[in-house]
Design a protein around this motif. Structure first.
Motif, PDB file in Angstrom:
ATOM      1  N   ALA A 181     -36.352 -36.683  -3.599  1.00 14.58           N
ATOM      2  CA  ALA A 181     -36.427 -35.406  -2.880  1.00 14.58           C
ATOM      3  C   ALA A 181     -35.923 -34.331  -3.825  1.00 14.58           C
ATOM      4  CB  ALA A 181     -35.568 -35.450  -1.620  1.00 14.58           C
ATOM      5  N   THR A 182     -36.729 -33.291  -4.063  1.00 17.00           N
ATOM      6  CA  THR A 182     -36.323 -32.273  -5.027  1.00 17.00           C
ATOM      7  C   THR A 182     -35.009 -31.611  -4.634  1.00 17.00           C
ATOM      8  OG1 THR A 182     -37.717 -30.648  -3.885  1.00 17.00           O
ATOM      9  CG2 THR A 182     -38.671 -31.791  -5.780  1.00 17.00           C
ATOM     10  N   GLU A 183     -34.791 -31.488  -3.334  1.00 15.50           N
ATOM     11  CA  GLU A 183     -33.558 -30.843  -2.896  1.00 15.50           C
ATOM     12  C   GLU A 183     -32.331 -31.656  -3.314  1.00 15.50           C
ATOM     13  OE1 GLU A 183     -36.086 -31.618  -0.987  1.00 15.50           O
ATOM     14  OE2 GLU A 183     -36.948 -29.685  -0.382  1.00 15.50           O
ATOM     15  N   SER A 184     -32.480 -32.983  -3.350  1.00 13.20           N
ATOM     16  CA  SER A 184     -31.329 -33.822  -3.691  1.00 13.20           C
ATOM     17  C   SER A 184     -30.939 -33.681  -5.138  1.00 13.20           C
ATOM     18  CB  SER A 184     -31.652 -35.300  -3.396  1.00 13.20           C
ATOM     19  OG  SER A 184     -32.606 -35.808  -4.313  1.00 13.20           O
ATOM     20  N   GLU A 185     -31.871 -33.226  -5.996  1.00 20.21           N
ATOM     21  CA  GLU A 185     -31.571 -33.041  -7.400  1.00 20.21           C
ATOM     22  C   GLU A 185     -31.404 -31.561  -7.750  1.00 20.21           C
ATOM     23  OE1 GLU A 185     -30.792 -35.573  -8.865  1.00 20.21           O
ATOM     24  OE2 GLU A 185     -31.792 -37.183  -7.800  1.00 20.21           O
ATOM     25  N   GLY A 186     -31.295 -30.720  -6.741  1.00 19.68           N
ATOM     26  CA  GLY A 186     -31.046 -29.310  -6.984  1.00 19.68           C
ATOM     27  C   GLY A 186     -32.252 -28.537  -7.484  1.00 19.68           C
ATOM     28  N   GLN A 187     -33.473 -29.025  -7.258  1.00 18.56           N
ATOM     29  CA  GLN A 187     -34.671 -28.358  -7.710  1.00 18.56           C
ATOM     30  C   GLN A 187     -35.312 -27.597  -6.555  1.00 18.56           C
ATOM     31  OE1 GLN A 187     -37.209 -31.385  -9.288  1.00 18.56           O
ATOM     32  NE2 GLN A 187     -35.893 -31.822 -11.025  1.00 18.56           N
ATOM     33  N   GLN A 188     -35.687 -26.337  -6.807  1.00 21.74           N
ATOM     34  CA  GLN A 188     -36.382 -25.551  -5.802  1.00 21.74           C
ATOM     35  C   GLN A 188     -37.870 -25.860  -5.813  1.00 21.74           C
ATOM     36  OE1 GLN A 188     -34.712 -23.629  -3.518  1.00 21.74           O
ATOM     37  NE2 GLN A 188     -32.976 -24.629  -4.528  1.00 21.74           N
ATOM     38  N   ARG A 189     -38.407 -26.214  -6.978  1.00 22.99           N
ATOM     39  CA  ARG A 189     -39.813 -26.587  -7.120  1.00 22.99           C
ATOM     40  C   ARG A 189     -39.897 -27.602  -8.245  1.00 22.99           C
ATOM     41  NH1 ARG A 189     -39.409 -21.359  -8.961  1.00 22.99           N
ATOM     42  NH2 ARG A 189     -40.290 -20.562  -7.017  1.00 22.99           N
ATOM     43  N   PRO A 190     -40.933 -28.437  -8.256  1.00 26.64           N
ATOM     44  CA  PRO A 190     -41.037 -29.432  -9.318  1.00 26.64           C
ATOM     45  C   PRO A 190     -41.257 -28.776 -10.678  1.00 26.64           C
ATOM     46  CG  PRO A 190     -43.028 -29.400  -7.984  1.00 26.64           C
ATOM     47  CD  PRO A 190     -42.022 -28.546  -7.278  1.00 26.64           C
ATOM     48  N   PRO A 191     -40.757 -29.362 -11.745  1.00 25.21           N
ATOM     49  CA  PRO A 191     -40.943 -28.801 -13.086  1.00 25.21           C
ATOM     50  C   PRO A 191     -42.392 -28.896 -13.525  1.00 25.21           C
ATOM     51  CG  PRO A 191     -39.878 -30.939 -13.216  1.00 25.21           C
ATOM     52  CD  PRO A 191     -39.927 -30.586 -11.766  1.00 25.21           C
ATOM     53  N   VAL A 192     -42.792 -27.979 -14.401  1.00 27.69           N
ATOM     54  CA  VAL A 192     -44.187 -27.912 -14.839  1.00 27.69           C
ATOM     55  C   VAL A 192     -44.370 -28.565 -16.200  1.00 27.69           C
ATOM     56  CG1 VAL A 192     -44.659 -25.835 -13.515  1.00 27.69           C
ATOM     57  CG2 VAL A 192     -43.876 -25.625 -15.889  1.00 27.69           C
ATOM     58  N   GLY A 193     -45.609 -29.043 -16.428  1.00 26.95           N
ATOM     59  CA  GLY A 193     -45.991 -29.604 -17.714  1.00 26.95           C
ATOM     60  C   GLY A 193     -47.135 -28.810 -18.313  1.00 26.95           C
ATOM     61  N   ALA A 194     -47.215 -28.815 -19.652  1.00 27.01           N
ATOM     62  CA  ALA A 194     -48.235 -28.036 -20.348  1.00 27.01           C
ATOM     63  C   ALA A 194     -48.572 -28.691 -21.682  1.00 27.01           C
ATOM     64  CB  ALA A 194     -47.748 -26.602 -20.576  1.00 27.01           C
ATOM     65  N   PHE A 195     -49.778 -28.405 -22.181  1.00 24.82           N
ATOM     66  CA  PHE A 195     -50.143 -28.822 -23.527  1.00 24.82           C
ATOM     67  C   PHE A 195     -49.224 -28.133 -24.536  1.00 24.82           C
ATOM     68  CE2 PHE A 195     -54.292 -29.118 -21.265  1.00 24.82           C
ATOM     69  CZ  PHE A 195     -54.555 -30.460 -21.483  1.00 24.82           C
TER      70      PHE A 195
END
Length: 244
Positions: A181-195
């Motif tokens: 759960a993102t909230e349990s790890e202190g994240q407001q939104r999932p991290p993004v990935g990019a080339f």
């Protein structure tokens, strides 16, 4: 025009098929984007995670498959626009005997051992959540971490939630995937990935970004990514991230 892209053995993002060809969601996306900007020859280079950034920095290949964007990495390479956003999860033995569902849950159990691939963002996330160094086991290859879960050498392998769900489907009843759960790890939104690219390769970066603006979120893009298990849950936050 030729472009060489480095990839990892990490389904559903990239892997070497039974016929020896490189495939996966990230490689499919790269192919669609690169062909659209006029690239006529695409070569794939299988590497390890620890070699992705040094390899593109040294010019051994032109671009990397997407990986999580961090300030430390952005100091070394140039990132494209975000292409997906994915939270973390665990791969654990069937039944999740130690009830591990977050980095904090690992930190609370001194007998829990967490496997992480060297250099991946999950290492920093685990440390930030208070997991002691002596509970973390570092691996160079994903296959070794998976084997350690199955054999009981570690209690959980930390990677992307999506990747672990795909692995669990492939491996079968011996393991299961647990999303954080993102909230349990202190994240407001999932991290993004990019080339990522060598910073001097401005022409390729600009062309890729221009095509990503046109392609990401299109019906074709969504349909092609759905074949690998990526849905609006992973795509939409990355598209929205551009305006944040």
């Amino acid at each position: 025009m030729k472009v060489t892209i480095a990839y990892l053995q990490e389904p559903p993002f990239g892997w070497t098929g039974s016929d020896g060809t490189a495939t996966g969601a990230d490689l499919d996306l790269a192919d669609a984007v690169l062909r659209a900007i006029g690239v006529t020859r695409i070569e794939h280079c299988l590497t390890t995670f620890s070699e992705l950034l040094p390899g593109v920095e040294a010019g051994r290949w032109d671009m990397n498959v997407p990986l999580f964007v961090t300030p430390e990495r952005a100091a070394k390479v140039a990132f494209s626009l975000p292409v997906w956003a994915i939270g973390d999860g665990f791969l654990v033995r069937a039944g999740n005997p130690k009830v591990l569902d977050s980095y904090a849950s690992v930190a609370k159990r001194a007998d829990a051992r967490l496997g992480i691939i060297a250099g991946q963002v999950q290492h920093d996330a685990a440390k930030a959540a208070g997991v002691p160094a002596d509970q973390i086991v570092i691996f160079e290859q994903q296959a070794d971490a998976i084997e350690a879960v199955c054999s009981g050498g570690i209690d959980a392998y930390a990677s992307t939630a999506l990747g672990n769900r795909i692995l669990a489907q492939q491996i079968g009843n011996a393991v299961e995937a647990v999303d954080h759960a993102t909230e349990s790890e202190g994240q407001q939104r999932p991290p993004v990935g990019a080339f990522s690219f060598n910073k001097s390769n401005g022409e390729l970066i600009r062309a890729v970004n221009a095509q990503l603006c046109l392609y990401l979120g299109s019906s074709e893009h969504r349909a092609r990514m759905a074949r690998f298990g990526l849905t609006a849950k992973e795509i939409d936050p990355a598209i929205g991230h551009r305006s944040l």
